[in-house]
Structures are given as C-alpha cells and as structure tokens.
Design a protein around this motif. Structure first.
Motif, PDB file in Angstrom:
ATOM      1  N   GLU A  39      -6.911  -2.367  -4.328  1.00  0.00           N
ATOM      2  CA  GLU A  39      -6.078  -2.769  -3.198  1.00  0.00           C
ATOM      3  C   GLU A  39      -6.604  -4.037  -2.566  1.00  0.00           C
ATOM      4  N   ASP A  40      -5.682  -4.903  -2.186  1.00  0.00           N
ATOM      5  CA  ASP A  40      -6.009  -6.130  -1.448  1.00  0.00           C
ATOM      6  C   ASP A  40      -6.941  -7.043  -2.234  1.00  0.00           C
ATOM      7  N   SER A  84       0.838  -1.204   0.000  1.00  0.00           N
ATOM      8  CA  SER A  84       0.000   0.000   0.000  1.00  0.00           C
ATOM      9  C   SER A  84       0.871   1.252   0.000  1.00  0.00           C
ATOM     10  N   PRO A 105      -4.741  -3.059   7.664  1.00  0.00           N
ATOM     11  CA  PRO A 105      -5.652  -4.216   7.696  1.00  0.00           C
ATOM     12  C   PRO A 105      -5.284  -5.260   8.754  1.00  0.00           C
TER      13      PRO A 105
HETATM   14 MG    MG Z   1      -1.971  -2.851   2.117  1.00  0.00          MG
END
Ligand code: MG
Ligand code: ATP
Length: 1014
Positions: free
Chosen positions: A344-345, A228, A535
């Motif tokens: 993302e993710d 990220s 997260p």
């Molecule tokens: Mg991340």
C-alpha cells in the motif's frame, strides 16, 4: 477457554518412562504458562498431560478471544524448541493440539484456585473437543470463537468435524495466524458505491490466480479516491475463497528507511509480526525447514529478527540478494495455497524495497500482487512488465449522490445539503465522508450517521473548499489535549501506541480522536495501539502544527527510538537520522546518516550511498564558519567516490573534482587516495583505459606519501588492478612486493576494501613474475589460494580468477581438470558470498577455460557461458576492460563452427580496439594469436599478409623491458606463419626455440601447444 494437550502421551510415557515424561511435562507446562500469562490469560489447571487456561471473565469479549488466539499460536511456537530437543534426545515426536472455545462462564470463579469442571463444564467440554480434533501442532477454534475473532486472525475454511462418542457434527475452523491487517475491529465502512467494473476485473484476476496464473495489479488514484477501500474489498473476496492476504504499508516517514516495506511484507507472510525474537526465528525455521542455515540468518536479518548475539556472516550485498531471492522463491514455490500480497502507498516506498520487490519478489510470481499508489509516483512499480493497471477515476455524479445519501440518510431535510456536499466532493468519497463529519461536528447535521436531519438553511452553510481544509477544520475543533495528542502521533507515524506518546511528553487523550474518527483503535489488549483513520489525516495533522513544536517532537522521538531499542540502533539509524534532520539537529543527523550508511554497506550498497548522499547534503549546507564543515564534507564524498564503481554507474566525475578540491584544502591525502582508488576502478570497469594508468600512479604516490601501512594495503587491490589493466608489469611487481612486505604475513591487514590484500598481492606478484620471466611465479600462484580461501571468499575468487583468466589463454597454465575444479569451486563460493563483479569475473574465467578444452561438449558449455557473461557485463557496465578476451574466444568458437568470415571480422575489430587503447600487451597477445591462427586456417587472399602484419604490430608495441611472454608468443606466432608459408627449415627452428623456451620457463600451456606442432 484454551485447552492444550500432548498428542499420544501414553505412547510417549511407554517410550521414555514416567520419570522423563514428568520432566518433559514440567518444562512444557512452564513454557505454556508463560505464554498464557504474557497474553493476559490465567492458567487454570494442569490436566496431567495438558493445560487449561481462561481468558477474560465473566463474558468472553472479542478482545479476550483474540488474546486466547495469540496465546494458542504462541504456545505452538514456544514449544517448538522443546519438541526439537525431545526429538533429539528421546527420539519421540512431542506435539500439542490446542483447542479454543468462547462462551459464558461463571463469574467470580475464574482465576481463583477452585475453578471446578462442573461449573463451566460445557465450555471446557467444547474447548476440549476442539483440541481433540486439532491436527498435531495446530489450533482449532469453535464457531463461537471464530465469530469473535474473524477480523483479527486468519482462519482456515469452516469444517464440520465429528467428535468421538457423539454422532453430532460440529463446526470448527483451523487458526492459521494473527492477521496484521490494520483493519480495525469493527471499523464502520460506508456502503461501497460504484467500482463495479474494477471489482469484477479484480475478481477475474483473483480467480485466474487461483487457477495458477499470478498477476500484478496496480491501483492508481488521487488521495481519498478509494484505493485502499478497493484493496479491502479484494481482501474480503479473498477471505471467501480461503486465500490469505499479506500487506505492507509504506509511510511518508519511512520512505528513507531501507528495507522497510519488504521487511513488513515478509514479516506478514511469515507470521512473525508481534512475536518476540526467539519465537519469530523458530517460526521462520518451521516454515522453511530445508533451507540453508546461513540463508535463514540472512532472512532473519532482513526481517529484523536476527539474534543480536549471532554474527551475520560476511556476505556481499549482491550475494545476499541472490541468496535471498533464491530462498524466497523456493519458499514461495513450496507454498501450497495462493496468497495475495499487498503493497500500500508505494509512492512512499523505500528504494531498496522497491528494487527487491520489483526485481525478484514480483516477477513470475504465482501469487496476486496488489500495489496502490498516487499518480505522482513514477518508480519501478509503474514499469512492472505485464502488470494490470486499475486507474480510479472520481465517482460519477449519481454514485457520489448515492454515497452521500447513504451517509446522510433518507430524511428530506438533508437533501439540499446532500447536493451541496456531493457537488463539493466532486466524486472523491473521502472528501464526502469528511464533509459530512464536519457538518455533524458543527451541529449543522443532527442525529446519527446514516440518519441525519438538518434545520439549517443551505445557503447559509459554508462548506470547506478542499479535502485538506475540511480535515484541518475538524482537527481545529478538538480540545487542546486531544489536538496535542494527534500532533504528536502524526510525528510518530500512522500507527502509534500510548507508551511512545508518553515518552514524547504528551499526556495522551485518545477518546475524542476515536470518536471523531480521526484515529481508530487497533489493539485493545495490554498496550492499546491506534492508527490514523486515513493517511491524509496524518498529513494534515502533521503540517498543521507549529514548526518549532514539531521539531521538538522529532528530537524527542529520535532519542526515544534509540533508547527503546539500543541493540537495534544501527538498524534504526536511518529513521533516527530522519527525525533528527526534521528536528533541525543537523550535526546529529549527519552522524546517524553516516552510521546508517555503515550499517547498509554490507546489506545494500545503493542504500548506503543514499545515506552518504544525505550526509553530504547536510555537510554542504553547514555555515562556512562551522569548524567541522570541511571534514564533514569530505567523509561522505570519499565513500561515494570510493564505491561508485560498485553500483556500475558513472557518477564519479564532478563529485571527485569536489573531493579533490576539498582534500587539497584540508591536506587530507588519505581520503583523496581512497576516492581516487574508486575512480580507478570505475575507469577500468568502463574501459576508459587511457585514464587508468596516470590516475593509478597518482593514487599510489598519494597513498605512499601518507605512510600508513593499512591504507596502502587497503588500496592496493584497486591500484594494482589498474596497473595490470594497463599492462605495466614492472609496476605490478613493485607494488605487489610492497604490499607483501607491509602485510608482514598478516592476511587480514588492511582489509577495508577487499578481505585479503596479501593473498591478492602474492597472486599478482606471480603474474608479474611470469610476464617478466622471473622465477618464483608457480609458488606465488599456488600460495595465494589457500591463504585467501581461509580468510575471504571474494579474495579467493579473485585469486583463482586472476590465476586462470589470464594464465590459460596466455599459455602459462593448462586448462586441465584441476584448473576446472578449482574455478568451479571458487565460483560456488563466490555465488554464495561475493558481489556480482567477482561472480562475473570468475564465470568469465570458467568460460575461457572451457573454451580451451578439447571436448566439444565442454567448449559448447564454455561458449554459452561466455556469451551470457559477455551480455551481463555489457548490460551492467562492468569489467568492460576484460570483455575483449571473452569476445575473441567466442569468435573463435564461431570460426570452428564454420562461420569463419564473420568471426575474423570480429577478431580483427577486437584486436584493433586493444591496439588503439594500448593493451596489445595484455589481452592483445592471446587475441592476436587467435586472429593469426584463424586467418592462416582460412588461407584466403591477403590472409597471410594480414596475419604477418598483426604479428609485426605486436612485436613493435612499446613495453617494459624483458617481457618474456611476448617473446614466447612471437616465437609461436612466427612458427605458425612460417609453417603456413611452407618455409620448412625456418619453421622448424622457430618451433624448437618455442618449445625450448616453454620448457625453460615452465609454461605448461605453451609446452602443450609446442608438442602439438608437426
Ligand atoms: Mg490508501
Ligand atoms: N466506492 C466507494 N464507496 C464508498 N466509500 C468509498 C468508496 N471508495 C472509497 N470510499 C471511502 O472513502 C474513504 C477513502 O478511501 P481510501 O482510503 O480507499 O482512499 P485512498 O485512495 O486509499 O487514499 P490515499 O491515497 O490517501 O491512501 C474511505 O473511508 C473509503 O471507505
């Protein structure tokens, strides 16, 4: 300060008169004042043709500036409707310019009634200047505002503007949108260490993208390794280049929520996040003004901004996807500026988003797409062709040391501790950060981040063994209230607001959480909002709580989601089901899974099947004594079997046996019949014809024994289809007639699988009638069409497809202009609303019709289309039972083009296949005809004998009584054989009998062929 003004108000007054102008202005002021109030501002003054508003006092804080930006964009959006109305009624272009400026204003007076120009003249003046240089319909901000809001909004490039009346140029920037990047205002980042190679690779790709070459980049690595962060660095590079960044974050608890990721990404890209329904819809329409209105409704639905009172048109999921793909492509191509899309993710992405993004949003994208995921992810993103992979390895020892040194500071007393941290973190930057925070909280480190000192003896200091343990230790240290808040928030998701926490019965305490950098505040105005700092923190906070506490939170959350947006309950059903399942409330979760499936049936059939699958799993796990267990096990299985053929996978086998067993035990014939009808379709599509006929008969008997007209009607289409493909024309006739009687003239009766069973039955009766030489078929073929057309596009396409796909090659109908017109029309309609199967079917009909035309250009088009369709059917495992007829005519084109030997080999093997699978009396008629004719044309050794044998085989095939189609074909084929043999008198007899029969029956194709015979 916000200043909004109508462009050319004098001209407008001249055009519409002062009375009407006053009316327009009153409306405008109402609209803008409402927006200003909603954003927490105060309307200060109406200036005759504009409005002046103030946000925050006495000092312009960044939050106030952000709110002013939101209001400015909101005003432009909200007035769009008025603009449209005025344009329509008065024929004038009503547009606003908005300007923003921030600065010190005089305390005490703001918001009171007597805010004088003189008091704050300078600030107002600047806001007004910004307004005056704003392009119509846009917002300009001054340098002071830009500085305050640059983290929270998207701004255009800085420009130097000249103001009327002065020659001093000043800085201004265009306000583009609120950025929904979750980067919190003022988040402290540690200095980036290492990653030089990765950064320059990404920079290279970004610059190439600016040059028009898009790319997909996949950033892969362990949790906390810096994916990220790398994306944030890319976003910073983009900002310098004036490139917009749109992001979607996937989360662990939304992996089962269909469309979550794709909707997020598109919401960001269209800038509708945070707008209310109407404003959001207006915004979307402004961006794609030329789009088909129905397409835009589909987009609204996808974005979750559909007007609840506007019905979404009945459009098959395949067609939705096709149309959305085309719409988004067109929108993207018309986009002037480069954008970066971030997912993302992706290890938590929901399936339908994954397939939509990889199928049609990403391929050939002119943009830069960045996807991050952890190494365990194996999904479709890992297979995107031509994607660049950036695999993030742990930082090197020296890089880790540099990072730790940066976190700890230069004080020598922390050196040894720093080495310890670096060693434990093993190149994971997040681990290093968390270790340092842990040590600071424990008092082992004293001072400020980046300037710590330590008095501890390093050998005495224990250091947690893993990143997760470090986080857990930090959470453990919180006060009970803060901990409780964090636990509840972890159940909600990565982003959460105080209101929802309160609903969960938690008294939110967030200050400690923010101070400990466990969460960050991202929204300051009105309802504060927070996100988890990472997260992993959420994951640990989630896991760390007692299961029973967590279950209770899930249960309350499910209820809260339902209560908060009752109108979106169907859309949220998957999420609610998820929470209820986590709460252990299995019966309720089952119900919501079924509801989610029903919602998804019209949107994405694979998604619906996921939900049925979840429901089935719950039902299977229920205790044996549960009284509803059997019924609950049957319902999702029925739908899974009934729809299996639609996803073109062979999945029905075991599941169907289970369904059969369960239904037998429960005496549930209706469910079994539905599941069985699905299996019939599946077998037919997979060309397993031997299994089709008996299963179809069984399902028909079952449906009849239930004695429910709606059920019989609803299942009629797949079952009649099964009988058609088995060439059992008496059965087709009998069933079609039954359906026509049961429907009693009602075109929509029993429309749960196909939209208009009656129209299809009329058509299939017509087909059976011509096969069997019964009167009334021309009327049947004619009557089905208008009825279906008025009721259901897929049924219409089905009717037209059936009529011509079979009628033309069999010689019942002619491939005349009218036929072509009708097929093309049905195709257009099908492409807009029907599934791929229907589209494939009607394209096949078009291909065949074209290959029966005289003009070479048309036949050429038919051949290309036929080849395409054949390939698609093969690849997707659809309509395989109908593939042979396409292949035979493709082979005929080859023969005409000169490649006769190969073509004959192909025809021969196709006809043999039809013979072996018992379908000589379906496609085998026309196929044998093509083979015989081609053999006779070649006239090589043994060709005549082979042709004769093929005709004999056809004559000998067992069949229903009175199959006149075979009779007329045999006459034609014998005419061809005898002519080739030079047996003139016999030939003439066959020719004349053929022609007479064609005329008696009214088979136009045969009439034309007969007349062309010498
Ligand atoms: Mg991340
Ligand atoms: N090269 C680096 N230099 C300095 N700090 C870094 C670096 N890489 C990452 N960090 C910091 O480490 C923390 C974790 O990084 P990040 O959030 O990017 O991890 P991630 O790979 O996205 O993890 P996850 O898979 O859990 O999302 C962040 O605070 C980030 O700023």
């Amino acid at each position: 300060m916000l200043f909004a003004d109508v462009v050319h108000s004098m001209n407008i007054a001249a055009t519409v008169g002062s009375e009407r102008l006053r009316e327009i202005m009153a409306e405008l002021v109402n609209i803008t004042a409402a927006v200003v109030r909603r954003c927490g501002g105060t309307v200060d003054k109406f200036t005759g043709d504009g409005i002046m508003a103030v946000f925050g006092a006495p000092v312009a804080m960044e939050d106030h500036a952000v709110r002013a930006c939101r209001a400015a964009l909101g005003i432009q959006d909200a007035t769009a409707r008025l603009t449209a109305e005025v344009k329509h009624r008065d024929g004038i272009d009503l547009r606003l310019r908005v300007g923003l400026n921030s600065g010190q204003v005089i305390a005490g007076e703001v918001g009171s009634t007597s805010l004088g120009y003189t008091a704050i003249g300078e600030q107002v003046g600047m806001a007004q200047r910004m307004e005056s240089v704003a392009p119509p319909g846009e917002v300009m901000v001054s340098a002071s505002t830009a500085r305050l809001v640059e983290d929270a909004v998207a701004l255009g490039a800085a420009e130097l503007v000249h103001i009327k009346g002065t020659d001093r140029a000043i800085h201004a920037q265009r306000l583009l949108s609120m950025s929904e990047e979750r980067r919190p205002v003022g988040r402290a980042e540690s200095k980036l260490v290492g990653r030089g190679r990765e950064m320059s690779a990404l920079e290279g790709l970004l610059d190439r993208a600016l040059g028009g070459h898009g790319a997909v980049v996949e950033v892969v690595g362990e949790p906390g390794i810096g994916k990220s962060r790398l994306v944030r660095e890319v976003a910073a590079m983009a900002a310098v280049r004036d490139v917009e960044v749109f992001s979607a974050f996937c989360e662990s608890h939304t992996s089962q929520v269909p469309f979550h990721a794709v909707a997020r990404l598109l919401r960001a890209a269209t800038g509708v996040e945070g707008l209310d329904g109407q404003a959001a819809r207006t915004r979307v329409r402004d961006q794609i003004p030329d789009a088909d209105p129905e397409d835009v409704l589909l987009l609204d639905d996808l974005l979750g901004i559909a007007d609840p009172i506007t019905a979404i048109p009945a459009i098959d999921p395949d067609a939705r996807r096709r149309r959305l793909a085309a719409l988004l492509n067109a929108a993207r191509l018309s986009r002037q500026r480069l954008a970066i899309y971030v997912v993302e993710d992706a290890h938590w992405i929901d399936e339908v988003s994954e397939s939509m993004l990889t199928d049609f949003l990403i391929p050939q994208t002119p943009a830069l797409v960045v996807v991050t995921y952890r190494p365990e992810y194996q999904g479709a993103f890992t297979r995107v062709a031509g994607a660049h992979t950036v695999a993030l390895a742990p930082l090197s020892d020296s890089e880790t040391a540099a990072l730790v040194a940066h976190l700890l500071g230069p004080e020598p007393s922390v050196d040894a501790l720093g080495r310890r941290v670096a060693e434990r973190a093993a190149g994971n930057p997040f681990f290093a950060e968390e270790l340092v925070r842990d040590l600071a909280e424990r008092g082992v480190l004293q001072g400020e981040p980046g300037a710590y000192a330590s008095a501890a003896e390093v050998s005495e200091v224990s250091v947690p063994a893993t990143l997760q343990a470090t986080i857990a230790a930090r959470i453990d240290r919180l006060d009970p209230e803060a901990k409780h808040t964090l636990s509840a928030a972890a159940v909600i998701g990565s982003r959460f607001g105080l209101d929802l926490l309160t609903v969960l019965g938690v008294e939110p305490v967030t200050a400690d959480l923010v101070a400990a950098q466990l969460v960050d505040q991202v929204e300051f105005s009105g309802q504060p909002e927070y996100v988890f700092h990472h997260p992993l923190i959420r994951a640990v906070a989630y896991e760390a709580q007692l299961k029973s506490d967590r279950a209770e939170l899930h249960r309350r959350l499910a209820a809260a989601i339902e209560a908060r947006e009752p109108e979106s309950a169907d859309q949220n059903a998957a999420l609610i089901a998820e929470h209820l399942e986590a709460a252990g409330d299995l019966h309720a979760a089952y119900g919501w899974h079924m509801r989610a499936a029903a919602w998804a049936t019209n949107r994405d059939i694979a998604t619906a099947r996921l939900s049925w699958g979840r429901a089935q799993k719950i039902a299977d796990a229920l205790p044996a004594e549960d009284p509803n267990r059997t019924a609950m096990r049957i319902a999702p299985r029925t739908m899974l079997c009934g729809t299996a053929w639609r996803v073109h996978v062979n999945v029905t086998g075991d599941r169907f046996d289970e369904l059969r067993e369960l239904c037998a035990a429960a005496g549930d014939k209706a469910s079994l019949a539905i599941g069985m009808a699905g299996l019939v379709m599946d077998h037919a599509h997979q060309d397993r014809m031997r299994e089709v006929s008996p299963l179809t008969s069984e399902a028909m008997a079952l449906a009849e024994s239930v004695g429910d007209a709606t059920l019989t009607l609803g299942l009629s289409f797949p079952l009649i289809y099964g009988k058609i493909e088995s060439a059992e024309w008496c059965e087709v006739l009998r069933w079609s007639q039954t359906v026509i009687d049961l429907a009693d003239g009602d075109p929509s009766k029993g429309n749960f699988l196909v939209g208009c069973p009656l129209a299809l039955a009329i058509t299939t009766r017509g087909m059976a009638r011509y096969w069997l030489g019964r009167p009334g078929w021309p009327e049947d073929l004619r009557d089905g069409q208008p009825m279906a057309r008025g009721v259901d596009p897929a049924s219409y396409a089905g009717v037209v497809g059936y009529t011509y796909l079979m009628g033309i090659p069999l010689g019942v109908l002619r491939p005349d202009d009218r036929a072509l017109y009708e097929i093309e029309d049905a195709l257009r309609i099908a492409e807009r609303s029907s599934d791929d199967t229907v589209v494939g079917y009607i394209r096949a009909a078009l291909a065949l019709a074209l290959m029966h035309r005289q003009k070479a250009a048309e036949r050429d088009r038919g051949q290309k289309l036929g080849a395409e369709v054949g390939e698609v059917l093969l690849n997707q495992g659809r309509n395989l039972c109908d593939l042979p007829i396409i292949e035979v005519y493709l082979a005929r084109e080859r023969a005409i083009a000169g490649d006769r030997d190969d073509a004959i080999a192909l025809m021969r093997s196709t006809v043999d296949h039809l013979f072996r699978t018992g379908r000589l009396l379906l496609w085998g008629l026309a196929a044998t005809g093509v083979l015989v004719q081609t053999l006779l044309d070649r006239a090589g050794d043994g060709d005549a004998a082979e042709a004769e044998a093929a005709v004999e085989r056809l004559a000998a095939a067992p069949a229903d009584e009175g199959l006149v189609i075979r009779e007329i074909w045999l006459l034609r084929l014998h005419a061809l054989l005898t002519r080739a043999r030079g047996d003139d008198s016999v030939y003439r007899e066959y020719r004349d009998r053929h022609r007479d029969m064609a005329k008696t029956l009214g088979f136009e194709g045969h009439i034309a062929w007969a007349e062309a015979m010498p």
